[in-house]
Every structure is written in structure tokens, then in C-alpha cells.
Motif scaffolding. Structure first.
Motif, PDB file in Angstrom:
ATOM      1  N   GLU A  75      -0.629   0.415  -1.374  1.00 56.78           N
ATOM      2  CA  GLU A  75       0.951   0.369  -2.109  1.00 56.78           C
ATOM      3  C   GLU A  75       1.103  -0.741  -2.753  1.00 56.78           C
ATOM      4  OE1 GLU A  75       3.735  -0.266   0.742  1.00 56.78           O
ATOM      5  OE2 GLU A  75       2.764  -1.882   1.908  1.00 56.78           O
ATOM      6  N   LYS A  76       2.121  -0.726  -3.896  1.00 54.51           N
ATOM      7  CA  LYS A  76       2.328  -1.895  -4.666  1.00 54.51           C
ATOM      8  C   LYS A  76       2.824  -2.874  -3.962  1.00 54.51           C
ATOM      9  CE  LYS A  76       2.915  -3.392  -8.896  1.00 54.51           C
ATOM     10  NZ  LYS A  76       1.935  -3.855  -9.873  1.00 54.51           N
ATOM     11  N   LEU A 107      -4.085  -0.647  -5.206  1.00 55.65           N
ATOM     12  CA  LEU A 107      -3.299   0.483  -4.963  1.00 55.65           C
ATOM     13  C   LEU A 107      -3.893   1.878  -4.459  1.00 55.65           C
ATOM     14  CD1 LEU A 107      -1.588   0.545  -8.543  1.00 55.65           C
ATOM     15  CD2 LEU A 107      -0.807  -0.561  -6.392  1.00 55.65           C
ATOM     16  N   ASN A 128      -6.034   3.563  -1.617  1.00 52.91           N
ATOM     17  CA  ASN A 128      -6.659   3.570  -0.015  1.00 52.91           C
ATOM     18  C   ASN A 128      -8.069   3.281   0.057  1.00 52.91           C
ATOM     19  OD1 ASN A 128      -4.217   4.258   1.326  1.00 52.91           O
ATOM     20  ND2 ASN A 128      -4.371   6.567   0.531  1.00 52.91           N
TER      21      ASN A 128
END
Length: 260
Positions: free
Chosen positions: A123-124, A137, A139
Motif C-alpha cells: 500500500e501507499k 506498492l 505485494n
């Protein structure tokens, strides 16, 4: 050039706004900021400073040391108080001790360095995280990265994990430990719910070695490298290309230095 007194000074700095440790023309570096503060604190007194080693732009340190050569004796508590009052907010002296060994050389003296690389993924991150940890960013397969990290332990040829080594560069080195664990030490309210840290220890590291190791581990996490590729990259006889995946500097911290 001889000085009357020599001290070992331990201090910390956040490297995000600096262009590394070493002085460079027209650039703000940690060494530049350090000497600028000392010129005010030790006004009129001749001195010289030598750092324990170089760090890249944006790299931070919670345990850095420099050797201070100076003509007048220093009272420790007064020096620490005056330095910290006058230094930038991202630099702080922790302690100072006089060195009685005239042969002590901060660069050549045997030591163990522990670096830590903080990161998260998926995530950001909040923008305030930028000076402390890198947010990927994509996974990442963290379990496979943990397995790959252990392959770097021991004596290996690290020619693929060094930027522009010369013929004289000693690329065969020993890493005492290398592991990825969950980050529970460096935290803040704006940090992601979960983050990780690569913890790596050794007597000395090549130029960009840790960032290249972290870059390779990230490629493992993305599925671009496998464990066999990492093993081959540590074989001095392998003919793989230079590893171009280098991790951003801001996640790297010189965490601890132990002089032997």
C-alpha cells in the motif's frame, strides 16, 4: 598536525535532507553541518573531525561516531549541552569520551557495524514515512525474502553487490548475520499497520552493498529472482550480469557500531 586532546563522540542524525556524510562542494552534508556547529561551540579553538565511515545521501544513523582532535580540553556535559542547543534539529550528540590511546584510528580500528533497512509493502504509505522507511506498492513474498536473506550470511564474493568496484577492492567479505524480521522498534502513529526490517551485521561493507542486497531481496519477493539466483550471485565465478536493483537510500539506517 598534532592536537592536544582526542575524543570519541557518539551522535545521531536523520539523513533525509543531507547529501551523505562526506563534505562536498556546495552541498549540505552531515560532516558540513557538524563542523559548522563545532566552529560556533568551539569558537577560536583549532580542531579536526574524522567520521567512522561514509553514508549515502538520505541514509540516517542512530549510532554514528566521529573522532575529534582539538587543542583544548572538553568538559563532557557542557559540550553535549552546548552542541545540542546549537546544532540542527536532525543532529544530536549522545556522549563524548577522551581517547588515551594515541594510536586509535576511527577508520582502521576493528569494529562491527549493524545496519537496518526498514520497509513495508502492499500500500501507499503516509508521506511522513518517507524519511524512515520505504513503501513498496507491490505485494511481496516476505517468507521467501526471509529465506533468501539468510543466504547472505557467511563468507562470500560480493562483487555483484558493489557499485563500480576497482581491481583493488576486496569483494570477498563475511556477513555475520542477515535476517528480515517484523519491525517493532521504529514506530509512529502514521506508520503502516505492519512493517519489516532487514538487519545485517558485519565488519565492513562495500559501496551500496546493503542497498543492493535489499534490492535483490525485493526482486525475490516480487518473484523475479529465486533462491538459486541469489546463491549464484554470491559465487565469484558466476557470469550473471551486474545487479541493477538498488533499494532507495531513505530506508537505510546505521543502527549500531561496536568497537573491538
Amino acid at each position: 598536525m598534532n592536537y592536544n586532546y582526542t575524543y570519541l563522540v557518539k551522535f545521531q542524525y536523520l539523513g533525509f535532507r543531507f547529501h551523505g556524510w562526506q563534505k562536498q562542494p556546495n552541498l549540505k552534508t552531515v560532516h558540513w553541518a557538524l563542523d559548522k556547529t563545532l566552529k560556533f561551540v568551539c569558537k577560536g579553538i583549532r580542531f579536526k573531525t574524522i567520521g567512522v565511515g561514509r553514508t549515502d545521501a538520505k541514509v540516517s544513523s542512530t549510532d554514528y561516531s566521529y573522532q575529534l582532535f582539538i587543542d583544548e580540553e572538553i568538559e563532557a556535559n557542557d559540550f553535549i549541552k552546548r552542541f545540542n542547543i546549537n546544532s540542527p534539529a536532525d543532529i544530536r550528540v549522545l556522549e563524548i569520551q577522551e581517547l588515551n590511546d594515541e594510536k586509535f584510528n576511527i577508520i582502521q580500528h576493528s569494529k562491527i557495524k549493524e545496519y537496518r533497512y526498514y520497509f513495508s509493502f502492499g500500500e501507499k504509505n503516509h508521506p511522513y514515512c518517507a524519511p524512515f522507511l520505504v513503501g513498496y506498492l507491490q505485494n511481496l513474498d516476505i517468507e521467501l525474502m526471509q529465506e533468501a536473506a539468510r543466504l547472505f550470511e557467511g563468507f562470500h564474493n560480493f562483487k555483484h553487490y558493489c557499485t563500480k568496484p576497482s581491481e583493488e577492492t576486496k569483494v570477498e567479505r563475511t556477513i555475520e548475520s542477515c535476517e528480515i524480521i517484523e519491525n517493532t522498534e521504529l514506530t509512529a502513529s502514521f506508520f503502516p499497520e505492519k512493517s519489516y526490517v532487514l538487519v545485517i551485521k558485519g565488519q565492513g561493507f562495500l559501496r551500496n552493498q546493503i542497498r543492493l542486497i535489499m534490492g535483490a531481496l525485493t526482486e525475490v519477493g516480487k518473484g523475479n529472482y529465486d533462491l538459486e539466483f541469489i546463491k549464484q550471485s554470491l559465487d565469484g565465478n558466476s557470469d550473471i550480469d551486474f545487479l541493477k536493483a538498488i533499494a532507495p537510500a531513505s530506508g537505510l539506517h546505521l543502527h549500531d557500531i561496536k568497537f573491538k
